[in-house]
Design an enzyme around this catalytic site. Structure first.
Site, PDB file in Angstrom:
ATOM      1  CG  ASP A   1      -6.781  -6.032  -0.525  1.00  0.00           C
ATOM      2  OD1 ASP A   1      -7.914  -5.509  -0.594  1.00  0.00           O
ATOM      3  OD2 ASP A   1      -6.587  -7.148   0.004  1.00  0.00           O
ATOM      4  N   GLY A   2      -7.215  -2.906  -0.099  1.00  0.00           N
ATOM      5  CA  GLY A   2      -7.471  -1.925   0.933  1.00  0.00           C
ATOM      6  C   GLY A   2      -7.001  -2.407   2.292  1.00  0.00           C
TER       7      GLY A   2
ATOM      8  CE  LYS B   1      -5.364  -6.854   3.099  1.00  0.00           C
ATOM      9  NZ  LYS B   1      -6.576  -6.151   2.582  1.00  0.00           N
TER      10      LYS B   1
ATOM     11  CD  GLU C   1      -8.108  -9.389   1.872  1.00  0.00           C
ATOM     12  OE1 GLU C   1      -9.147  -8.817   1.475  1.00  0.00           O
ATOM     13  OE2 GLU C   1      -7.658  -9.229   3.020  1.00  0.00           O
TER      14      GLU C   1
ATOM     15  CE  LYS D   1     -11.710   2.272   6.386  1.00  0.00           C
ATOM     16  NZ  LYS D   1     -11.714   1.433   5.187  1.00  0.00           N
TER      17      LYS D   1
END
Length: 227
Positions: free
Chosen positions: A86-87, A99, A108, A126
């Site tokens: 995931d980012g 997030k 998530e 980020k």
């Protein structure tokens, strides 16, 4: 100079190359949500025959994977998974994250908790020294929105309702700006304990295990506990 989209493309491909050697016909992956994950899913699609399928953290990602022929499983039918990919909207040097920019933070967090390893994929914009410049998403039960907002304000935040948005859990999001997050784990626990909060977008109590960062000079890999 690479564009942000090109940086995302590079880190998404690097994430696929990172997990490929570990895939077996029985492997189920955990897949997150967001623009970088969209690209990861597209890069993963051609390799769908090498693993069994995936669990998704959002309806958006589920639909994208299904369209590419990747079988999507309900988390209740999965005992475990080697990776959750995931980012993040922000990530600090201790691998704590903010997030939830896409509103899927609760799912998530749930899917990530089942995986052996959280692989965070981001571009260099980020990475931050201290979390909090990006407003912290907090998912709330609608009837508790105002009471939660008052308690978030007592913590020093400025909560604002994310308008015209409902999560996949039929809840609302408060975007909280102005928080000084010097201790992400403590802040995460404190916010999660407010009655009416479903989950907050701090991933610090259980942060990332591996971070892939796309830079102008290539993709860097960092591990919390390198062997």
């Amino acid at each position: 100079m690479l564009t942000q989209n090109e940086l995302k493309q590079n880190v998404a491909q690097a994430a696929v190359e990172y997990v490929l050697p570990f895939l077996t016909p029985d492997t189920i992956l955990g897949v997150g949500t967001g623009s970088t994950v969209d690209i990861f899913i597209d890069c993963l699609g051609p390799h769908r025959s090498r693993f069994r399928g995936a669990v998704s953290s959002s309806e958006r990602s589920s639909a994208r994977m299904a369209a590419l022929g990747i079988q999507v499983f309900d988390l209740n039918d999965v005992q475990g998974m080697p990776f959750y990919i995931d980012g993040a909207d922000e990530i600090d040097h201790g691998f704590s994250m903010i997030k939830g920019g896409g509103g899927a933070l609760t799912r998530e967090k749930i899917v990530a908790s089942v995986a052996d390893q959280f692989v965070c994929i981001v571009d260099e914009s980020k990475r931050v020294d201290c979390l909090g410049t990006f407003p912290l998403p907090v998912e709330v039960i609608p009837m508790a929105r105002e009471s939660v907002s008052r308690q978030l304000a007592q913590l020093g935040g400025k909560p604002a309702l994310r308008t015209d948005f409902v999560t996949d859990n039929d809840c609302q999001i408060l975007n909280v700006s102005g928080l000084a997050i010097s201790d992400p784990s403590q802040m995460e626990a404190r916010i999660n304990n407010i009655p009416g909060v479903v989950s907050c977008g701090l991933f610090a109590i259980a942060g990332a295990d591996v971070v892939l960062v796309s830079t102008q000079d290539g993709v860097l890999r960092m591990e919390k506990n390198p062997s």
